[in-house]
Scaffold this motif. Sequence first.
Motif, PDB file in Angstrom:
ATOM      1  N   LEU A  52      71.823  12.545  10.234  1.00 13.57           N
ATOM      2  CA  LEU A  52      71.904  11.241   9.181  1.00 13.57           C
ATOM      3  C   LEU A  52      70.701  10.711   8.908  1.00 13.57           C
ATOM      4  O   LEU A  52      70.540   9.921   9.964  1.00 13.57           O
ATOM      5  CB  LEU A  52      73.099  10.521   9.126  1.00 13.57           C
ATOM      6  CG  LEU A  52      73.406   9.340   8.179  1.00 13.57           C
ATOM      7  CD1 LEU A  52      73.686   9.833   6.775  1.00 13.57           C
ATOM      8  CD2 LEU A  52      74.568   8.172   8.861  1.00 13.57           C
ATOM      9  N   HIS A  53      69.964  10.736   7.706  1.00 14.81           N
ATOM     10  CA  HIS A  53      68.853   9.850   7.760  1.00 14.81           C
ATOM     11  C   HIS A  53      69.189   8.570   6.955  1.00 14.81           C
ATOM     12  O   HIS A  53      70.000   8.412   5.940  1.00 14.81           O
ATOM     13  CB  HIS A  53      67.776  10.363   6.565  1.00 14.81           C
ATOM     14  CG  HIS A  53      67.104  11.624   7.599  1.00 14.81           C
ATOM     15  ND1 HIS A  53      66.031  11.408   8.487  1.00 14.81           N
ATOM     16  CD2 HIS A  53      67.022  13.179   7.249  1.00 14.81           C
ATOM     17  CE1 HIS A  53      65.608  12.753   8.775  1.00 14.81           C
ATOM     18  NE2 HIS A  53      66.433  13.512   8.113  1.00 14.81           N
ATOM     19  N   CYS A  54      68.727   7.347   7.546  1.00 15.22           N
ATOM     20  CA  CYS A  54      69.012   6.215   6.882  1.00 15.22           C
ATOM     21  C   CYS A  54      67.992   5.381   6.419  1.00 15.22           C
ATOM     22  O   CYS A  54      66.815   4.981   6.997  1.00 15.22           O
ATOM     23  CB  CYS A  54      69.552   5.151   8.034  1.00 15.22           C
ATOM     24  SG  CYS A  54      71.110   5.779   8.575  1.00 15.22           S
ATOM     25  N   ILE A  55      67.746   5.143   5.087  1.00 18.87           N
ATOM     26  CA  ILE A  55      66.764   4.237   4.364  1.00 18.87           C
ATOM     27  C   ILE A  55      67.164   3.242   3.535  1.00 18.87           C
ATOM     28  O   ILE A  55      68.667   3.489   3.363  1.00 18.87           O
ATOM     29  CB  ILE A  55      65.712   5.436   3.550  1.00 18.87           C
ATOM     30  CG1 ILE A  55      66.485   6.163   2.481  1.00 18.87           C
ATOM     31  CG2 ILE A  55      65.205   6.128   4.442  1.00 18.87           C
ATOM     32  CD1 ILE A  55      65.642   7.031   1.736  1.00 18.87           C
ATOM     33  N   HIS A  87      65.058   4.844   9.559  1.00 18.82           N
ATOM     34  CA  HIS A  87      63.783   4.806   9.099  1.00 18.82           C
ATOM     35  C   HIS A  87      63.097   3.284   8.709  1.00 18.82           C
ATOM     36  O   HIS A  87      62.163   2.962   8.475  1.00 18.82           O
ATOM     37  CB  HIS A  87      63.689   5.613   7.962  1.00 18.82           C
ATOM     38  CG  HIS A  87      63.584   7.060   8.294  1.00 18.82           C
ATOM     39  ND1 HIS A  87      62.561   7.929   8.848  1.00 18.82           N
ATOM     40  CD2 HIS A  87      64.783   7.867   8.356  1.00 18.82           C
ATOM     41  CE1 HIS A  87      62.854   9.038   9.034  1.00 18.82           C
ATOM     42  NE2 HIS A  87      64.495   9.023   8.747  1.00 18.82           N
ATOM     43  N   ASN A  88      64.227   2.437   8.718  1.00 22.45           N
ATOM     44  CA  ASN A  88      63.832   1.063   8.558  1.00 22.45           C
ATOM     45  C   ASN A  88      64.817   0.123   9.600  1.00 22.45           C
ATOM     46  O   ASN A  88      65.907   0.771  10.080  1.00 22.45           O
ATOM     47  CB  ASN A  88      63.773   0.502   7.230  1.00 22.45           C
ATOM     48  CG  ASN A  88      65.275   0.777   6.761  1.00 22.45           C
ATOM     49  OD1 ASN A  88      66.033   1.387   7.120  1.00 22.45           O
ATOM     50  ND2 ASN A  88      65.307  -0.045   5.532  1.00 22.45           N
ATOM     51  N   PHE A  89      64.503  -1.129   9.742  1.00 22.63           N
ATOM     52  CA  PHE A  89      65.637  -1.892  10.628  1.00 22.63           C
ATOM     53  C   PHE A  89      66.260  -2.912  10.001  1.00 22.63           C
ATOM     54  O   PHE A  89      66.132  -3.644   9.147  1.00 22.63           O
ATOM     55  CB  PHE A  89      64.453  -2.656  11.300  1.00 22.63           C
ATOM     56  CG  PHE A  89      65.455  -3.689  12.499  1.00 22.63           C
ATOM     57  CD1 PHE A  89      65.985  -3.014  13.499  1.00 22.63           C
ATOM     58  CD2 PHE A  89      65.394  -4.898  12.278  1.00 22.63           C
ATOM     59  CE1 PHE A  89      66.636  -3.831  14.594  1.00 22.63           C
ATOM     60  CE2 PHE A  89      66.245  -5.798  13.227  1.00 22.63           C
ATOM     61  CZ  PHE A  89      66.761  -5.218  14.235  1.00 22.63           C
ATOM     62  N   SER A  90      67.773  -2.735  10.488  1.00 21.52           N
ATOM     63  CA  SER A  90      68.650  -3.463  10.308  1.00 21.52           C
ATOM     64  C   SER A  90      69.638  -3.680  11.572  1.00 21.52           C
ATOM     65  O   SER A  90      69.805  -2.672  12.363  1.00 21.52           O
ATOM     66  CB  SER A  90      69.796  -3.113   9.043  1.00 21.52           C
ATOM     67  OG  SER A  90      71.009  -3.608   9.403  1.00 21.52           O
TER      68      SER A  90
END
Length: 360
Positions: free
Chosen positions: A4-7, A87-90
């Motif tokens: 699972l990719h997260c963007i 792929h980015n921060f949360s």
Amino acid sequence: MNILHCISSPHIGGIERLVIEMAIAQKVAGMEVSIMLDSFEGQYYDYLLLQDIPLFKSGIKGGFDWNPNTYRTLKHTFNRFDIVHLHNFSALRSKAAKDSKARVVHTMHGLSKGIRKENKIKYVIRESLKKHFLNKVDVFIANSRHTLNLAKEHYGLKNISTKVVLNGIRIMDKDLNPKNINNTKFTIGLVSRFTHRKRIDRLIKAFNIFLENGGNGHCILVGDGAAYDTVNTQIKSLGLESHITLAGYSNDVDKYYKQFDVLVHPSDNEGFGLIAVEAYLHGLPVLAFKDSGGLKEVVEPLEPENIVHNEMELVDRLLFYSKHKTKQAENAIKRINYAKANFSIERMEREYYEIYKNLL
């Protein structure tokens, strides 16, 4: 292998395009791939739907969202996957991923030397959370040595596995056509978002000196953004309106690459710089600055002479190429082959597959 990719969204942007193309390549390679988005709003959404890749919506409302229901939903979703690739921060997403059964990979696609500025309290909280969670992932990946060095400086990363995986791009053989040298005016190109960090002012200053030193040429700037008015003001203040074309944003940048004799990317501290790879696939020389970060790592191995320290050195390289246009053609195939060998999306997919496999 289920990934699972997260963007954040399917908006047009380097990270978004890169992740979507890699997911497509992974699907072609036989992996089960899904994508999670914070928002379905964006120009790539219809393109994504055509790929038949399952999509999830995160429910995250912002960088400081700590909704417990969203956390539980995210954790439940992440438990269905072998790999959750961020792929980015949360902070909320990172915690849910850490607490899930999945192995967690985080790729940092760029980091400016000052990190994003917010008000002081938000800045301290965000960076503290980011440092905490980045040091909890199974593998931290950077898209260049430059990005990795900055990340280590800001976030430590001493006790986790770190790797560099250079970006890749989808390469279509039908598009690999070196520019044919003709008798038209020497043309300098730029393709970029217009932001202050892209340092377009350095190119304009150098181009003005190029003309003052007897150079004969035209400059085409393709792009748009927050610094557009600043760029336009600089052009007018130097009286360069007839020598520089502001082409604006374009969905078809290939037609501009075919007009360029050389591409200049004057920014500093780039995370990577796919724009250089695109130019190489058209057989074009790329000129970049020594402080360009990850972009330097793309250009220097092939043509170290095209890394400049300042505007005067850029002027010298522009004068060289304007006087020796055949040099562009002589090395065009070499540039294309270099890009194909080192920066294909398939190469990137294989490197990530090995990382995933080792984790599992």
